[in-house]
Design a protein around this motif. Structure first.
Motif, PDB file in Angstrom:
ATOM      1  N   LEU A 382      36.448 -21.858  -0.692  1.00 22.52           N
ATOM      2  CA  LEU A 382      37.461 -21.020  -0.053  1.00 22.52           C
ATOM      3  C   LEU A 382      38.057 -19.969  -0.994  1.00 22.52           C
ATOM      4  N   PRO A 383      38.606 -20.346  -2.163  1.00 23.22           N
ATOM      5  CA  PRO A 383      39.195 -19.312  -3.025  1.00 23.22           C
ATOM      6  C   PRO A 383      38.165 -18.335  -3.569  1.00 23.22           C
ATOM      7  N   GLN A 384      36.933 -18.807  -3.769  1.00 19.33           N
ATOM      8  CA  GLN A 384      35.903 -17.914  -4.301  1.00 19.33           C
ATOM      9  C   GLN A 384      35.486 -16.875  -3.263  1.00 19.33           C
ATOM     10  N   LEU A 385      35.397 -17.287  -2.000  1.00 12.74           N
ATOM     11  CA  LEU A 385      35.072 -16.339  -0.932  1.00 12.74           C
ATOM     12  C   LEU A 385      36.214 -15.357  -0.699  1.00 12.74           C
ATOM     13  N   MET A 386      37.433 -15.855  -0.694  1.00 11.17           N
ATOM     14  CA  MET A 386      38.590 -15.000  -0.456  1.00 11.17           C
ATOM     15  C   MET A 386      38.748 -13.936  -1.534  1.00 11.17           C
ATOM     16  N   SER A 387      38.407 -14.304  -2.771  1.00  6.94           N
ATOM     17  CA  SER A 387      38.568 -13.369  -3.891  1.00  6.94           C
ATOM     18  C   SER A 387      37.334 -12.503  -4.117  1.00  6.94           C
ATOM     19  N   GLY A 388      36.225 -12.833  -3.428  1.00  3.32           N
ATOM     20  CA  GLY A 388      34.991 -12.071  -3.624  1.00  3.32           C
ATOM     21  C   GLY A 388      34.187 -12.509  -4.834  1.00  3.32           C
ATOM     22  N   ARG A 389      34.564 -13.628  -5.469  1.00  2.00           N
ATOM     23  CA  ARG A 389      33.829 -14.088  -6.653  1.00  2.00           C
ATOM     24  C   ARG A 389      32.465 -14.659  -6.283  1.00  2.00           C
ATOM     25  N   ILE A 390      32.303 -15.026  -5.011  1.00  2.00           N
ATOM     26  CA  ILE A 390      31.001 -15.498  -4.555  1.00  2.00           C
ATOM     27  C   ILE A 390      30.640 -14.741  -3.295  1.00  2.00           C
ATOM     28  N   ARG A 391      29.370 -14.367  -3.171  1.00  2.00           N
ATOM     29  CA  ARG A 391      28.923 -13.629  -1.985  1.00  2.00           C
ATOM     30  C   ARG A 391      28.759 -14.587  -0.810  1.00  2.00           C
ATOM     31  N   VAL A 392      28.977 -14.059   0.380  1.00  4.39           N
ATOM     32  CA  VAL A 392      28.860 -14.876   1.583  1.00  4.39           C
ATOM     33  C   VAL A 392      27.461 -15.471   1.696  1.00  4.39           C
ATOM     34  N   LYS A 393      26.424 -14.683   1.392  1.00  7.79           N
ATOM     35  CA  LYS A 393      25.051 -15.185   1.510  1.00  7.79           C
ATOM     36  C   LYS A 393      24.814 -16.361   0.576  1.00  7.79           C
ATOM     37  N   ASP A 394      25.370 -16.294  -0.628  1.00 10.65           N
ATOM     38  CA  ASP A 394      25.212 -17.415  -1.561  1.00 10.65           C
ATOM     39  C   ASP A 394      25.941 -18.654  -1.048  1.00 10.65           C
ATOM     40  N   ALA A 395      27.133 -18.439  -0.495  1.00  5.00           N
ATOM     41  CA  ALA A 395      27.899 -19.561   0.052  1.00  5.00           C
ATOM     42  C   ALA A 395      27.185 -20.168   1.256  1.00  5.00           C
ATOM     43  N   GLU A 396      26.564 -19.328   2.085  1.00  9.15           N
ATOM     44  CA  GLU A 396      25.820 -19.830   3.242  1.00  9.15           C
ATOM     45  C   GLU A 396      24.700 -20.763   2.808  1.00  9.15           C
ATOM     46  N   LYS A 397      24.017 -20.412   1.722  1.00 10.24           N
ATOM     47  CA  LYS A 397      22.922 -21.261   1.219  1.00 10.24           C
ATOM     48  C   LYS A 397      23.463 -22.605   0.726  1.00 10.24           C
ATOM     49  N   ILE A 398      24.604 -22.574   0.059  1.00 12.54           N
ATOM     50  CA  ILE A 398      25.220 -23.808  -0.428  1.00 12.54           C
ATOM     51  C   ILE A 398      25.595 -24.712   0.737  1.00 12.54           C
ATOM     52  N   VAL A 399      26.197 -24.130   1.759  1.00  8.77           N
ATOM     53  CA  VAL A 399      26.611 -24.893   2.936  1.00  8.77           C
ATOM     54  C   VAL A 399      25.411 -25.437   3.692  1.00  8.77           C
ATOM     55  N   GLU A 400      24.361 -24.620   3.806  1.00  5.46           N
ATOM     56  CA  GLU A 400      23.146 -25.063   4.493  1.00  5.46           C
ATOM     57  C   GLU A 400      22.546 -26.287   3.807  1.00  5.46           C
ATOM     58  N   ASP A 401      22.535 -26.280   2.478  1.00  7.81           N
ATOM     59  CA  ASP A 401      21.993 -27.415   1.728  1.00  7.81           C
ATOM     60  C   ASP A 401      22.871 -28.661   1.906  1.00  7.81           C
ATOM     61  N   ALA A 402      24.182 -28.456   2.073  1.00  7.71           N
ATOM     62  CA  ALA A 402      25.121 -29.583   2.159  1.00  7.71           C
ATOM     63  C   ALA A 402      25.147 -30.200   3.544  1.00  7.71           C
ATOM     64  N   THR A 403      24.778 -29.432   4.578  1.00 14.40           N
ATOM     65  CA  THR A 403      24.870 -29.943   5.943  1.00 14.40           C
ATOM     66  C   THR A 403      23.506 -30.170   6.586  1.00 14.40           C
TER      67      THR A 403
END
Length: 403
Positions: A382-403
């Motif tokens: 959450l804080p990394q996405l809000m601040s732009g420190r992580i790209r949405v596409k990278d976060a999507e891949k992390i979430v996909e692997d977790a779910t």
């Protein structure tokens, strides 16, 4: 391109409206009427209405915008600051109490509802809220001026939707797990209740079939992660144990009977509002409880401890009604609890039920553990996405692997 805007500026631009709750007078209370949503009924991410007070419908016009709408974001601002939830579709209307603040997003404006909801859970909000919180002798609070001055990063609506989509995928999975947990317990109780109604069922008072019936310890708290987990009354809710509010205590001060064993039953035994809550301990982690909780450990030579635990869950309403004492000093004595009779299936049926109940509880525990991991991942992203420190596409891949 992102902008930094205050809540006041967003209101001026027509992106949202907000306000605190309706200040009622005793003369306005009437049941049936419009129920009042209190702080205690707002949890992180959802509401659990347990309506106690109502306002006469004759004051509906006076309440104005302070009556709920689906899609409202609710933020607790007094007592316990910072619980946030979105009002879902299909919930009957209620009026907000003065201890909560509502936010109503213009769906065609600068903000999206889900993005604002997640912003209230972000460090950008909490850092500001922490510096603005006023304090009285009673509780912390955020006033309307504090809220107007809060500043948030507002990216494009497309980016807001993408961020909310990533975080929402984790929350959606958590919701599914909550349903699994609830359904597993409901099915277990239904199986147990059906077995109790059969011929051969037995009645027994708790003390006669238990080998340990004792209050917990007076903890000497420790901040060391290596010390013993000690549960308090906040840990027992909804028939289960949450370790989130637990603390640590010195291990060498705890005698063996007060160290928890799998299938122990824990009963909140003091306090208004929490007394009588029952939960089963289904972990092998080393832990104890404080003196506000009673440990019931059943004698396996006499009864199956899993079935006996379900028998106690089934009579929780009776236990909740057993407290005695003046207001604010309600107490459930160990002897009172010991005298309570529980209904159990025959010993043969207990043996048959054990594996089914264990299987259902294990599935629920698995879902709860997965939800805790998903929530931790969400709170990290959450804080990394809000601040732009992580790209949405990278976060999507992390979430996909977790779910």
């Amino acid at each position: 391109m992102s902008e930094k805007l205050t809540i006041a500026q967003l209101v001026q631009r027509g992106a949202l409206s907000f306000g605190d709750g309706y200040r009622t007078k005793k003369s306005e209370h009437e049941q049936p009427g419009i129920p009042i949503l209190r702080v205690a009924e707002v949890h992180n991410g959802y509401i659990r209405p347990e309506f106690i007070d109502y306002v006469s419908t004759s004051f509906r016009t006076a309440m104005g915008a302070k009556v709920s709408r689906a899609g409202d974001i609710v933020l607790t601002t007094k007592g316990t600051v910072g619980r946030v939830a979105i009002i879902p579709e299909g919930v009957p209307e209620f009026v907000y109490s003065p201890q909560v603040c509502y936010f109503r997003v213009n769906e065609y404006g600068l903000l999206t509802c889900r993005y604002l909801y997640y912003w209230f859970k972000s460090s950008e909000f909490w850092d500001q809220a922490g510096s603005r919180k006023s304090q009285t002798d009673m509780a912390d609070y955020l006033n309307m001026a504090d809220i107007r001055s809060l500043t948030l990063t507002v990216p494009s609506r497309g980016v807001q939707d993408a961020i909310a989509g990533v975080l929402g995928a984790l929350d959606d999975k958590i919701v599914v797990n909550e349903r699994i947990t609830t359904t597993s317990r409901e099915l277990g109780l239904a199986l147990f209740t059906q077995a109790v109604t059969e011929d051969g069922s037995m009645e027994a008072d708790i003390e006669s079939v238990s080998c340990v019936l004792t209050r917990g310890i007076a903890p000497k708290y420790s901040e060391s992660p290596d010390d013993l987990v000690v549960l308090n009354q906040k840990c027992i809710r909804g028939g289960r144990v949450s370790l989130a509010p637990a603390r640590r205590t010195l291990r060498d001060k705890v005698k063996n009977p007060k160290l928890l064993v799998r299938n122990d039953v824990l009963v909140n035994s003091t306090g208004v509002g929490t007394l009588g809550r029952v939960a089963r301990w289904t972990s092998d982690e080393a832990a104890t409880v404080d003196s506000h909780i009673t440990i019931v450990r059943f004698d396996e030579a006499q009864v199956d401890p899993v079935c006996a635990g379900f028998a106690m869950l089934r009579v929780q309403p009776e236990i909740e009604a057993m407290g005695e004492g003046s207001t604010g000093q309600t107490e459930l004595r160990r002897t009172q609890l010991g005298e309570l009779e529980i209904s159990l299936p025959s010993k043969e049926r207990q043996r048959e039920l054990r594996s089914k109940l264990d299987s259902l509880e294990a599935r629920a525990d698995q879902a709860l553990n997965e939800s805790q991991a998903l929530a931790a991942l969400r709170d990290t992203l959450l804080p990394q996405l809000m601040s732009g420190r992580i790209r949405v596409k990278d976060a999507e891949k992390i979430v996909e692997d977790a779910t």
